[in-house]
Design a protein around this motif. Structure first.
Motif, PDB file in Angstrom:
ATOM      1  N   MET A 243       0.855  -1.177   0.000  1.00 11.63           N
ATOM      2  CA  MET A 243       0.000   0.000   0.000  1.00 11.63           C
ATOM      3  C   MET A 243       0.900   1.239   0.000  1.00 11.63           C
ATOM      4  O   MET A 243       1.779   1.368   0.839  1.00 11.63           O
ATOM      5  N   THR A 244       0.646   2.120  -0.933  1.00 13.69           N
ATOM      6  CA  THR A 244       1.453   3.329  -1.003  1.00 13.69           C
ATOM      7  C   THR A 244       1.038   4.303   0.089  1.00 13.69           C
ATOM      8  O   THR A 244      -0.035   4.183   0.682  1.00 13.69           O
ATOM      9  N   GLU A 245       1.890   5.264   0.351  1.00 16.78           N
ATOM     10  CA  GLU A 245       1.584   6.283   1.372  1.00 16.78           C
ATOM     11  C   GLU A 245       0.307   7.034   1.003  1.00 16.78           C
ATOM     12  O   GLU A 245      -0.519   7.343   1.863  1.00 16.78           O
ATOM     13  N   GLN A 246       0.121   7.327  -0.285  1.00 14.64           N
ATOM     14  CA  GLN A 246      -1.081   8.045  -0.723  1.00 14.64           C
ATOM     15  C   GLN A 246      -2.334   7.200  -0.511  1.00 14.64           C
ATOM     16  O   GLN A 246      -3.359   7.697  -0.045  1.00 14.64           O
ATOM     17  N   GLU A 247      -2.277   5.898  -0.798  1.00 11.78           N
ATOM     18  CA  GLU A 247      -3.423   5.016  -0.572  1.00 11.78           C
ATOM     19  C   GLU A 247      -3.733   4.920   0.915  1.00 11.78           C
ATOM     20  O   GLU A 247      -4.889   4.928   1.321  1.00 11.78           O
ATOM     21  N   ARG A 248      -2.689   4.833   1.737  1.00 10.86           N
ATOM     22  CA  ARG A 248      -2.877   4.743   3.187  1.00 10.86           C
ATOM     23  C   ARG A 248      -3.571   6.000   3.715  1.00 10.86           C
ATOM     24  O   ARG A 248      -4.459   5.939   4.551  1.00 10.86           O
ATOM     25  N   TYR A 249      -3.160   7.165   3.203  1.00 10.34           N
ATOM     26  CA  TYR A 249      -3.755   8.414   3.643  1.00 10.34           C
ATOM     27  C   TYR A 249      -5.235   8.478   3.273  1.00 10.34           C
ATOM     28  O   TYR A 249      -6.054   8.958   4.034  1.00 10.34           O
ATOM     29  N   ARG A 250      -5.593   7.968   2.104  1.00 12.31           N
ATOM     30  CA  ARG A 250      -6.975   8.042   1.650  1.00 12.31           C
ATOM     31  C   ARG A 250      -7.882   7.027   2.326  1.00 12.31           C
ATOM     32  O   ARG A 250      -9.090   7.177   2.318  1.00 12.31           O
ATOM     33  N   LYS A 251      -7.314   5.975   2.887  1.00 17.17           N
ATOM     34  CA  LYS A 251      -8.114   4.950   3.520  1.00 17.17           C
ATOM     35  C   LYS A 251      -8.860   5.547   4.711  1.00 17.17           C
ATOM     36  O   LYS A 251      -8.292   6.267   5.515  1.00 17.17           O
ATOM     37  N   ARG A 252     -10.149   5.241   4.784  1.00 17.80           N
ATOM     38  CA  ARG A 252     -10.968   5.729   5.893  1.00 17.80           C
ATOM     39  C   ARG A 252     -11.726   4.562   6.499  1.00 17.80           C
ATOM     40  O   ARG A 252     -12.015   3.584   5.827  1.00 17.80           O
ATOM     41  N   ALA A 253     -12.083   4.701   7.760  1.00 14.65           N
ATOM     42  CA  ALA A 253     -12.851   3.663   8.443  1.00 14.65           C
ATOM     43  C   ALA A 253     -13.756   4.314   9.475  1.00 14.65           C
ATOM     44  O   ALA A 253     -13.474   5.400   9.978  1.00 14.65           O
ATOM     45  N   ALA A 254     -14.840   3.614   9.746  1.00 15.85           N
ATOM     46  CA  ALA A 254     -15.769   4.046  10.793  1.00 15.85           C
ATOM     47  C   ALA A 254     -16.288   2.799  11.494  1.00 15.85           C
ATOM     48  O   ALA A 254     -16.422   1.744  10.876  1.00 15.85           O
ATOM     49  N   ALA A 255     -16.563   2.929  12.772  1.00 11.20           N
ATOM     50  CA  ALA A 255     -17.110   1.822  13.554  1.00 11.20           C
ATOM     51  C   ALA A 255     -18.457   2.242  14.109  1.00 11.20           C
ATOM     52  O   ALA A 255     -18.645   3.386  14.531  1.00 11.20           O
ATOM     53  N   LEU A 256     -19.387   1.296  14.099  1.00 11.15           N
ATOM     54  CA  LEU A 256     -20.728   1.536  14.620  1.00 11.15           C
ATOM     55  C   LEU A 256     -21.018   0.589  15.772  1.00 11.15           C
ATOM     56  O   LEU A 256     -20.480  -0.510  15.835  1.00 11.15           O
ATOM     57  N   GLN A 257     -21.910   1.034  16.641  1.00 14.74           N
ATOM     58  CA  GLN A 257     -22.365   0.197  17.745  1.00 14.74           C
ATOM     59  C   GLN A 257     -23.871   0.384  17.872  1.00 14.74           C
ATOM     60  O   GLN A 257     -24.390   1.493  17.687  1.00 14.74           O
ATOM     61  N   TYR A 258     -24.555  -0.713  18.213  1.00 13.20           N
ATOM     62  CA  TYR A 258     -26.002  -0.612  18.427  1.00 13.20           C
ATOM     63  C   TYR A 258     -26.401  -1.591  19.509  1.00 13.20           C
ATOM     64  O   TYR A 258     -26.270  -2.798  19.360  1.00 13.20           O
ATOM     65  N   ASP A 259     -26.866  -1.064  20.608  1.00 14.56           N
ATOM     66  CA  ASP A 259     -27.374  -1.874  21.708  1.00 14.56           C
ATOM     67  C   ASP A 259     -28.886  -1.698  21.726  1.00 14.56           C
ATOM     68  O   ASP A 259     -29.382  -0.611  22.045  1.00 14.56           O
ATOM     69  N   THR A 260     -29.599  -2.747  21.385  1.00 16.17           N
ATOM     70  CA  THR A 260     -31.063  -2.650  21.271  1.00 16.17           C
ATOM     71  C   THR A 260     -31.735  -2.287  22.587  1.00 16.17           C
ATOM     72  O   THR A 260     -32.853  -1.781  22.578  1.00 16.17           O
ATOM     73  N   GLU A 261     -31.062  -2.524  23.705  1.00 11.74           N
ATOM     74  CA  GLU A 261     -31.669  -2.225  24.998  1.00 11.74           C
ATOM     75  C   GLU A 261     -31.508  -0.764  25.416  1.00 11.74           C
ATOM     76  O   GLU A 261     -32.322  -0.240  26.175  1.00 11.74           O
ATOM     77  N   THR A 262     -30.465  -0.104  24.924  1.00  9.04           N
ATOM     78  CA  THR A 262     -30.212   1.267  25.379  1.00  9.04           C
ATOM     79  C   THR A 262     -30.201   2.316  24.279  1.00  9.04           C
ATOM     80  O   THR A 262     -30.361   3.492  24.569  1.00  9.04           O
ATOM     81  N   ASP A 263     -29.979   1.902  23.039  1.00  7.44           N
ATOM     82  CA  ASP A 263     -29.848   2.864  21.944  1.00  7.44           C
ATOM     83  C   ASP A 263     -31.114   2.949  21.103  1.00  7.44           C
ATOM     84  O   ASP A 263     -31.745   1.940  20.818  1.00  7.44           O
ATOM     85  N   VAL A 264     -31.454   4.162  20.714  1.00  2.00           N
ATOM     86  CA  VAL A 264     -32.576   4.383  19.812  1.00  2.00           C
ATOM     87  C   VAL A 264     -32.156   4.059  18.382  1.00  2.00           C
ATOM     88  O   VAL A 264     -32.935   3.545  17.588  1.00  2.00           O
ATOM     89  N   ALA A 265     -30.906   4.345  18.075  1.00  2.32           N
ATOM     90  CA  ALA A 265     -30.347   4.109  16.743  1.00  2.32           C
ATOM     91  C   ALA A 265     -28.861   3.791  16.899  1.00  2.32           C
ATOM     92  O   ALA A 265     -28.258   4.095  17.935  1.00  2.32           O
ATOM     93  N   PRO A 266     -28.269   3.173  15.874  1.00  5.69           N
ATOM     94  CA  PRO A 266     -26.823   2.935  15.939  1.00  5.69           C
ATOM     95  C   PRO A 266     -26.067   4.244  16.112  1.00  5.69           C
ATOM     96  O   PRO A 266     -26.533   5.302  15.681  1.00  5.69           O
ATOM     97  N   LYS A 267     -24.894   4.138  16.726  1.00  2.00           N
ATOM     98  CA  LYS A 267     -24.081   5.332  16.911  1.00  2.00           C
ATOM     99  C   LYS A 267     -22.654   5.067  16.430  1.00  2.00           C
ATOM    100  O   LYS A 267     -22.191   3.932  16.407  1.00  2.00           O
TER     101      LYS A 267
END
Length: 93
Positions: A1-25
């Motif tokens: 992976m080139t430095e430019q590809e590494r810089y462009r890579k993005r990620a996000a994590a979600l969590q959803y607890d059906t007992e406490t959350d109205v929607a995923p966060k």
């Protein structure tokens, strides 16, 4: 992976607890090395990963612990459905 590809890579994590959350966060977002760390930790914890750059871009605009907006419910529901299927297949093995 080139430095430019590494810089462009993005990620996000979600969590959803059906007992406490109205929607995923959003629990984490990042790009470059931070994105790589998010993905690596997901792998270490056997959390299924789905690649959707458009969704990650939208989620990255949210604050940490912010619930997703209604406009993203459908697409995020599809992500959680995918994760459910992966979990079911893994449980059968």
């Amino acid at each position: 992976m080139t430095e430019q590809e590494r810089y462009r890579k993005r990620a996000a994590a979600l969590q959803y607890d059906t007992e406490t959350d109205v929607a995923p966060k959003v629990t984490a977002t990042g790009k470059g090395y931070v994105a790589e760390e998010i993905v690596e930790r997901a792998k270490q914890n056997k959390i299924p990963i789905q690649s959707d750059p458009s969704l990650v871009e939208l989620l990255s605009e949210l604050n940490i612990n912010e619930q997703i907006p209604e406009e993203l419910y459908q697409v995020v529901a599809e992500v959680f459905a995918y994760i459910y299927q992966v979990d079911q297949k893994a449980a059968k093995k």
